[in-house]
Design a protein around this motif. Structure first.
Motif, PDB file in Angstrom:
ATOM      1  N   ARG A 144       0.813  -1.239   0.000  1.00 51.50           N
ATOM      2  CA  ARG A 144       0.000   0.000   0.000  1.00 51.50           C
ATOM      3  C   ARG A 144       0.838   1.276   0.000  1.00 51.50           C
ATOM      4  N   ARG A 145       2.104   1.196   0.368  1.00 56.20           N
ATOM      5  CA  ARG A 145       2.932   2.415   0.425  1.00 56.20           C
ATOM      6  C   ARG A 145       3.003   3.100  -0.931  1.00 56.20           C
ATOM      7  N   ARG A 146       2.762   4.382  -0.944  1.00 54.69           N
ATOM      8  CA  ARG A 146       2.921   5.194  -2.155  1.00 54.69           C
ATOM      9  C   ARG A 146       3.529   6.526  -1.763  1.00 54.69           C
ATOM     10  N   SER A 147       4.203   7.159  -2.692  1.00 55.89           N
ATOM     11  CA  SER A 147       4.748   8.480  -2.412  1.00 55.89           C
ATOM     12  C   SER A 147       3.608   9.486  -2.357  1.00 55.89           C
ATOM     13  N   ILE A 148       3.463  10.158  -1.221  1.00 59.81           N
ATOM     14  CA  ILE A 148       2.398  11.144  -1.030  1.00 59.81           C
ATOM     15  C   ILE A 148       2.984  12.530  -1.246  1.00 59.81           C
ATOM     16  N   ARG A 149       2.321  13.316  -2.094  1.00 55.03           N
ATOM     17  CA  ARG A 149       2.874  14.623  -2.480  1.00 55.03           C
ATOM     18  C   ARG A 149       1.920  15.770  -2.172  1.00 55.03           C
ATOM     19  N   LYS A 150       1.005  15.554  -1.214  1.00 51.75           N
ATOM     20  CA  LYS A 150       0.140  16.638  -0.728  1.00 51.75           C
ATOM     21  C   LYS A 150      -0.346  16.263   0.674  1.00 51.75           C
ATOM     22  N   SER A 172      12.216  22.123 -14.637  1.00 55.67           N
ATOM     23  CA  SER A 172      10.810  22.313 -15.035  1.00 55.67           C
ATOM     24  C   SER A 172       9.872  22.132 -13.844  1.00 55.67           C
ATOM     25  N   ARG A 173      10.185  21.206 -12.917  1.00 56.08           N
ATOM     26  CA  ARG A 173       9.330  21.051 -11.725  1.00 56.08           C
ATOM     27  C   ARG A 173       9.436  22.276 -10.826  1.00 56.08           C
ATOM     28  N   ALA A 174      10.669  22.756 -10.653  1.00 54.56           N
ATOM     29  CA  ALA A 174      10.886  23.894  -9.747  1.00 54.56           C
ATOM     30  C   ALA A 174      10.220  25.157 -10.272  1.00 54.56           C
ATOM     31  N   LEU A 196       8.752  19.858  -0.512  1.00 54.59           N
ATOM     32  CA  LEU A 196       8.379  19.106   0.698  1.00 54.59           C
ATOM     33  C   LEU A 196       6.871  18.857   0.740  1.00 54.59           C
ATOM     34  N   TYR A 197       6.150  19.355  -0.245  1.00 53.71           N
ATOM     35  CA  TYR A 197       4.717  19.076  -0.439  1.00 53.71           C
ATOM     36  C   TYR A 197       3.857  19.450   0.768  1.00 53.71           C
ATOM     37  N   GLY A 198       4.307  20.407   1.571  1.00 51.86           N
ATOM     38  CA  GLY A 198       3.507  20.843   2.726  1.00 51.86           C
ATOM     39  C   GLY A 198       3.543  19.873   3.894  1.00 51.86           C
ATOM     40  N   SER A 215       3.849   9.368   3.292  1.00 50.38           N
ATOM     41  CA  SER A 215       5.296   9.622   3.318  1.00 50.38           C
ATOM     42  C   SER A 215       5.805   9.704   1.887  1.00 50.38           C
ATOM     43  N   CYS A 216       6.990  10.274   1.747  1.00 55.13           N
ATOM     44  CA  CYS A 216       7.664  10.245   0.440  1.00 55.13           C
ATOM     45  C   CYS A 216       9.162  10.223   0.691  1.00 55.13           C
ATOM     46  N   LEU A 217       9.819   9.204   0.163  1.00 54.65           N
ATOM     47  CA  LEU A 217      11.282   9.142   0.215  1.00 54.65           C
ATOM     48  C   LEU A 217      11.793  10.038  -0.896  1.00 54.65           C
ATOM     49  N   MET A 218      12.676  10.949  -0.592  1.00 53.47           N
ATOM     50  CA  MET A 218      13.050  11.898  -1.638  1.00 53.47           C
ATOM     51  C   MET A 218      14.504  12.344  -1.589  1.00 53.47           C
ATOM     52  N   ALA A 219      14.994  12.699  -2.783  1.00 58.44           N
ATOM     53  CA  ALA A 219      16.382  13.131  -2.928  1.00 58.44           C
ATOM     54  C   ALA A 219      16.508  14.643  -3.077  1.00 58.44           C
ATOM     55  N   THR A 220      15.447  15.334  -3.547  1.00 60.90           N
ATOM     56  CA  THR A 220      15.637  16.741  -3.920  1.00 60.90           C
ATOM     57  C   THR A 220      16.122  17.659  -2.790  1.00 60.90           C
ATOM     58  N   PRO A 221      15.687  17.475  -1.524  1.00 62.27           N
ATOM     59  CA  PRO A 221      16.204  18.407  -0.508  1.00 62.27           C
ATOM     60  C   PRO A 221      17.730  18.350  -0.361  1.00 62.27           C
ATOM     61  N   ILE A 268      21.707  12.633   2.402  1.00 70.55           N
ATOM     62  CA  ILE A 268      21.601  11.685   1.280  1.00 70.55           C
ATOM     63  C   ILE A 268      20.144  11.536   0.825  1.00 70.55           C
ATOM     64  N   LEU A 269      19.252  11.324   1.745  1.00 67.37           N
ATOM     65  CA  LEU A 269      17.822  11.226   1.408  1.00 67.37           C
ATOM     66  C   LEU A 269      17.007  11.857   2.526  1.00 67.37           C
ATOM     67  N   CYS A 270      15.774  12.212   2.212  1.00 66.90           N
ATOM     68  CA  CYS A 270      14.845  12.718   3.226  1.00 66.90           C
ATOM     69  C   CYS A 270      13.544  11.936   3.120  1.00 66.90           C
ATOM     70  N   ASP A 311      -2.386   3.173  -9.231  1.00 63.35           N
ATOM     71  CA  ASP A 311      -1.786   1.851  -9.066  1.00 63.35           C
ATOM     72  C   ASP A 311      -0.345   1.880  -9.552  1.00 63.35           C
ATOM     73  N   ARG A 312       0.485   1.040  -8.990  1.00 61.23           N
ATOM     74  CA  ARG A 312       1.850   0.909  -9.495  1.00 61.23           C
ATOM     75  C   ARG A 312       1.814   0.060 -10.759  1.00 61.23           C
ATOM     76  N   ALA A 313       2.531   0.509 -11.795  1.00 64.89           N
ATOM     77  CA  ALA A 313       2.622  -0.292 -13.018  1.00 64.89           C
ATOM     78  C   ALA A 313       3.504  -1.508 -12.731  1.00 64.89           C
TER      79      ALA A 313
HETATM   80  C1  LIG Z   1      16.257   7.508  -4.272  1.00 63.11           C
HETATM   81  C2  LIG Z   1      14.892   8.096  -4.476  1.00 63.11           C
HETATM   82  C3  LIG Z   1      14.748   9.466  -4.621  1.00 63.11           C
HETATM   83  C4  LIG Z   1      13.477  10.030  -4.798  1.00 63.11           C
HETATM   84  N1  LIG Z   1      13.374  11.394  -4.861  1.00 63.11           N
HETATM   85  C5  LIG Z   1      12.152  11.958  -4.949  1.00 63.11           C
HETATM   86  C6  LIG Z   1      12.018  13.358  -4.926  1.00 63.11           C
HETATM   87  O1  LIG Z   1      12.992  14.089  -4.800  1.00 63.11           O
HETATM   88  N2  LIG Z   1      10.774  13.880  -4.996  1.00 63.11           N
HETATM   89  C7  LIG Z   1       9.667  13.084  -5.106  1.00 63.11           C
HETATM   90  O2  LIG Z   1       8.573  13.624  -5.176  1.00 63.11           O
HETATM   91  N3  LIG Z   1       9.761  11.738  -5.141  1.00 63.11           N
HETATM   92  C8  LIG Z   1      10.968  11.144  -5.047  1.00 63.11           C
HETATM   93  N4  LIG Z   1      11.084   9.777  -5.033  1.00 63.11           N
HETATM   94  C9  LIG Z   1       9.873   8.935  -5.077  1.00 63.11           C
HETATM   95  C10 LIG Z   1       9.697   8.220  -6.415  1.00 63.11           C
HETATM   96  O3  LIG Z   1       9.347   9.179  -7.398  1.00 63.11           O
HETATM   97  C11 LIG Z   1       8.605   7.147  -6.261  1.00 63.11           C
HETATM   98  O4  LIG Z   1       9.005   6.241  -5.263  1.00 63.11           O
HETATM   99  C12 LIG Z   1       8.320   6.385  -7.554  1.00 63.11           C
HETATM  100  O5  LIG Z   1       7.771   7.258  -8.511  1.00 63.11           O
HETATM  101  C13 LIG Z   1       7.340   5.227  -7.320  1.00 63.11           C
HETATM  102  O6  LIG Z   1       6.099   5.702  -6.813  1.00 63.11           O
HETATM  103  P1  LIG Z   1       5.547   5.257  -5.385  1.00 63.11           P
HETATM  104  O7  LIG Z   1       6.603   5.585  -4.346  1.00 63.11           O
HETATM  105  O8  LIG Z   1       4.299   6.036  -5.193  1.00 63.11           O
HETATM  106  O9  LIG Z   1       5.275   3.780  -5.402  1.00 63.11           O
HETATM  107  C14 LIG Z   1      12.327   9.194  -4.860  1.00 63.11           C
HETATM  108  C15 LIG Z   1      12.480   7.813  -4.704  1.00 63.11           C
HETATM  109  C16 LIG Z   1      13.736   7.267  -4.502  1.00 63.11           C
HETATM  110  C17 LIG Z   1      13.878   5.765  -4.316  1.00 63.11           C
END
Ligand SMILES: Cc1cc2nc3c(=O)[nH]c(=O)nc-3n(C[C@H](O)[C@H](O)[C@H](O)COP(=O)(O)O)c2cc1C
Length: 180
Positions: free
Chosen positions: A9-15, A74-76, A84-86, A124-130, A153-155, A169-171
């Motif tokens: 069920r985990r997905r990257s949440i952006r809001k 382009s995203r910025a 950080l999506y709030g 939650s969202c694992l992210m590299a951009t910060p 390294i990651l946030c 859905d995840r492809a």
């Molecule tokens: C190393 C890594 C860096 C990522 N950096 C970002 C990021 O900076 N911003 C963001 O919105 N998502 C980031 N993501 C999330 C991915 O975009 C996301 O995991 C992928 O699209 C799959 O979608 P899901 O997490 O919803 O299953 C990152 C994921 C990983 C593993």
């Protein structure tokens, strides 16, 4: 929720909603990060100070614009874009650049934390951009309490998903082979 359901069920949440997460949930998520497999030390810095979160966001947006990476630029440039999506909580994961396993340690901890967050009903969202922001402005690391010599390294953002978040859905990917 069992572990396999939380992973699925985990997905990257952006809001996110502005509401802060509960300390008891935060502690469970932090514990999940601390007990992930690791090869050497790394630091987990939890930022819930709104002023610092806004600063990290603003510096990261500028760093994305300055990165020269087309996708980042382009995203910025989307008006009001917040990397950080709030989210009301940002977990910053840092490790020594001298440890060749820092990235692996932090990826394992970040994955554990996002799965724990899902199990607790949090987004939650694992992210590299910060990381770009922390690289661009060294003062941010000091403000975030990151140990000297560590690189971000990651946030992981944490919070309650906003009501209108739609989770696609995840492809299915074809990236497995078996040798038996
Ligand atoms: C190393 C890594 C860096 C990522 N950096 C970002 C990021 O900076 N911003 C963001 O919105 N998502 C980031 N993501 C999330 C991915 O975009 C996301 O995991 C992928 O699209 C799959 O979608 P899901 O997490 O919803 O299953 C990152 C994921 C990983 C593993």
């Amino acid at each position: 929720m069992n572990t396999l359901d939380a992973i699925a069920r985990r997905r990257s949440i952006r809001k996110y909603k502005a509401e802060q997460i509960k300390d008891a949930d935060l502690e469970q998520i932090i514990k999940a990060g601390k007990i992930a497999p690791n090869a050497g030390p790394f630091q987990i810095s939890v930022i819930q100070n709104a002023e610092l979160l806004n600063k990290i966001s603003a510096v990261s947006v500028q760093a994305m614009k300055d990165s020269g990476i087309k996708m980042m630029v382009s995203r910025a440039e989307i008006p009001g874009f917040d990397p950080l999506y709030g989210a009301p909580t940002l977990v910053v994961l840092s490790g020594s650049a001298k440890n060749p396993y820092s990235l692996a340690n932090i990826a394992a901890a970040g994955a554990n934390m996002t799965i724990a967050a899902t199990a607790l009903g949090l987004g939650s969202c694992l992210m590299a951009t910060p990381e770009l922001g922390f690289k661009a402005d060294a003062a941010l690391a000091a403000l975030a309490g990151i140990p000297e010599g560590n690189a971000v390294i990651l946030c992981v953002t944490l919070g309650y998903a906003a009501e209108d978040v739609k989770i696609p859905d995840r492809a299915e990917t074809d990236n497995v082979n078996y040798v038996r």
